[in-house]
Design an enzyme around this catalytic site. Sequence first.
Site, mmCIF file in Angstrom:
data_model
loop_
_atom_site.group_PDB
_atom_site.id
_atom_site.type_symbol
_atom_site.label_atom_id
_atom_site.label_comp_id
_atom_site.label_asym_id
_atom_site.label_seq_id
_atom_site.Cartn_x
_atom_site.Cartn_y
_atom_site.Cartn_z
ATOM 1 N N GLU A 177 0.824 -1.214 0.000
ATOM 2 C CA GLU A 177 0.000 0.000 0.000
ATOM 3 C C GLU A 177 0.860 1.267 0.000
ATOM 4 O OE1 GLU A 177 -3.174 0.046 2.903
ATOM 5 O OE2 GLU A 177 -3.688 2.119 2.422
ATOM 6 N N LYS A 188 -7.499 0.132 11.284
ATOM 7 C CA LYS A 188 -6.926 -0.411 10.040
ATOM 8 C C LYS A 188 -5.679 0.389 9.675
ATOM 9 C CE LYS A 188 -6.348 -0.999 5.421
ATOM 10 N NZ LYS A 188 -5.440 -0.237 4.534
ATOM 11 N N ASP A 238 3.821 -13.441 12.340
ATOM 12 C CA ASP A 238 2.479 -13.842 11.927
ATOM 13 C C ASP A 238 1.544 -12.627 11.972
ATOM 14 O OD1 ASP A 238 -0.119 -14.880 11.825
ATOM 15 O OD2 ASP A 238 0.415 -16.700 12.920
ATOM 16 N N HIS A 252 -2.118 10.876 -0.829
ATOM 17 C CA HIS A 252 -2.252 9.593 -1.515
ATOM 18 C C HIS A 252 -2.129 9.745 -3.023
ATOM 19 C CE1 HIS A 252 -3.360 6.062 0.783
ATOM 20 N NE2 HIS A 252 -3.946 6.835 1.671
HETATM 21 P P1 NAD Z 1 8.642 -22.462 17.334
HETATM 22 O O1 NAD Z 1 7.910 -23.549 18.015
HETATM 23 O O2 NAD Z 1 9.114 -22.711 15.960
HETATM 24 O O3 NAD Z 1 9.865 -21.986 18.217
HETATM 25 C C1 NAD Z 1 9.753 -21.772 19.588
HETATM 26 C C2 NAD Z 1 10.699 -22.687 20.321
HETATM 27 O O4 NAD Z 1 12.050 -22.319 20.051
HETATM 28 C C3 NAD Z 1 10.548 -22.592 21.821
HETATM 29 O O5 NAD Z 1 9.518 -23.430 22.249
HETATM 30 C C4 NAD Z 1 11.924 -23.000 22.312
HETATM 31 O O6 NAD Z 1 11.996 -24.385 22.493
HETATM 32 C C5 NAD Z 1 12.856 -22.642 21.163
HETATM 33 N N1 NAD Z 1 13.705 -21.453 21.424
HETATM 34 C C6 NAD Z 1 14.997 -21.315 21.056
HETATM 35 N N2 NAD Z 1 15.484 -20.125 21.422
HETATM 36 C C7 NAD Z 1 14.491 -19.467 22.044
HETATM 37 C C8 NAD Z 1 14.372 -18.170 22.660
HETATM 38 N N3 NAD Z 1 15.405 -17.293 22.710
HETATM 39 N N4 NAD Z 1 13.194 -17.803 23.191
HETATM 40 C C9 NAD Z 1 12.143 -18.642 23.152
HETATM 41 N N5 NAD Z 1 12.194 -19.881 22.601
HETATM 42 C C10 NAD Z 1 13.356 -20.309 22.043
HETATM 43 O O7 NAD Z 1 7.790 -21.121 17.281
HETATM 44 P P2 NAD Z 1 6.619 -20.536 18.141
HETATM 45 O O8 NAD Z 1 6.995 -19.134 18.427
HETATM 46 O O9 NAD Z 1 6.236 -21.411 19.279
HETATM 47 O O10 NAD Z 1 5.404 -20.541 17.086
HETATM 48 C C11 NAD Z 1 5.253 -19.513 16.139
HETATM 49 C C12 NAD Z 1 4.568 -20.067 14.905
HETATM 50 O O11 NAD Z 1 3.313 -20.658 15.247
HETATM 51 C C13 NAD Z 1 4.250 -18.980 13.917
HETATM 52 O O12 NAD Z 1 4.697 -19.387 12.649
HETATM 53 C C14 NAD Z 1 2.719 -18.926 13.900
HETATM 54 O O13 NAD Z 1 2.260 -18.552 12.636
HETATM 55 C C15 NAD Z 1 2.341 -20.325 14.253
HETATM 56 N N6 NAD Z 1 1.011 -20.585 14.814
HETATM 57 C C16 NAD Z 1 0.155 -19.572 15.179
HETATM 58 C C17 NAD Z 1 -1.069 -19.872 15.725
HETATM 59 C C18 NAD Z 1 -1.985 -18.736 16.142
HETATM 60 O O14 NAD Z 1 -1.566 -17.600 16.188
HETATM 61 N N7 NAD Z 1 -3.252 -18.996 16.486
HETATM 62 C C19 NAD Z 1 -1.455 -21.202 15.897
HETATM 63 C C20 NAD Z 1 -0.553 -22.207 15.537
HETATM 64 C C21 NAD Z 1 0.687 -21.896 15.007
#
Ligand code: NAD
Length: 429
Positions: free
Chosen positions: A86, A269, A285, A383
Amino acid sequence: MPQNARRSRISGFHRMSQRERLEQVAAFAGLEPALVEHLANTGNLDAALADRLIENVVGTMNVPLGIATNMRIDGEDVLIPMATEESSVVAAVCNAGRQCYETGGFTTGLSGTLMIAQIQTVGVADPHAARLRILDRREEVKAVCDGCDPVLLGLGGGFRDLEVRVLDTAGGPMLITHLIVDTRDAMGANAVNSMAEALAPHIAGWTGGRVYLRILSNLADRRLARAHAVWSLDRLAVEGMTGAQVRDGIISACHFAAADPYRAATHNKGIMNGISAVVLATGNDTRAVEAGAHAYAARGGSYGSLTRFEIAADGSLGGSIELPMAVGLIGGATRLHPTAQACLKILGVTSAARLARIIAAVGLAQNFSALKALATTGIQKGHMALHAQNIAMMAGAVGGEIERVAHLLVERGTVRMDVAQGLLRDLRG
Ligand code: NAD
């Protein structure tokens, strides 16, 4: 191929290579070879990586990445990468940053890096007593949760708190357990979802009920990012309006949004124009952050503004924002996408907390610029220059023609496709 012979049932599509999928899609949709080659070019995202990030990949969708300048956040100058299609969004942040640079820029804060996972239990005979049975097992709950993620635990994260509510619903009472987890530098969806799933059989046993849903809440109100800035009256003044008039117009616009969901939807928005652009640029996300923002804006029962503007003690304009900001530096596409990694490097962030705070400042900056334009000259003036270029390109202008046609469109005050086509015909003689 006749229209009714096209079939969306394509056996083994997910097992095909990107090229094979593309050929299937090209045959289905009658894509010309030039379009197929366009889609096959995945640009600066490796095709193999794209194929691992999502399913059934045939290409990539590039959006422009711009840099917002002039932003000073907590005493530090920051260049902010923004991915958006945008026009005017990046310029709005630059303008707001410039206009409060001398008054100190933005000061920010974060309530914590806590995420909430929900476990839904139904069919509990004694929900109020069952609630207490769960609360009594806090140490067991903590052990199960922390056992799921030794890495997170090692980084100082993990289980923090337990809440259980009895929710009255159309389907009868439900027992809703909240696991409150510090996910540190991760957004934490996968981390807390795993904990909720691991705990579910225990909850079913303790309550005698049936557990259905086990997933995080995107209303991440234990992870609120905040930003504040002050704009002086001399910076607010525009041609034909004093700084005080502009200040009062911005405050009035904010009162309008707070009182009216029709206005608040557009107000917010605009804020998300800035926020989602940084969230996307850093591989986070966008839907999670947007869902959290809008749910937070409606937390009082009616949907309102995510920002507040008021008269500061010295008569300047003070602006504040507060919203859930579930973003991370680890996990999702952030770690894997090379552009996201480059953007984090440009931002110079080393913690998810700092990233969340910067993003809140961007949301406030965006809102300030939008409200200032709306309360003064109107949004279209700013714009129009960029919009006119888009219209010129849509009309077929290329190279130097784009600038010339756009200029003429703005000069005439009619930024329309038919006018652009006419101007282009004249230009080409
Ligand atoms: P992830 O599971 O890939 O990574 C997180 C893991 O990384 C932690 O559990 C930990 O074990 C490890 N880690 C390593 N270094 C770390 C640090 N410095 N701090 C914290 N953890 C560390 O990612 P996530 O953040 O658990 O999940 C994010 C993903 O989930 C996004 O892609 C999102 O789109 C997706 N998701 C979103 C939803 C929703 O928003 N409703 C639902 C399901 C999945």
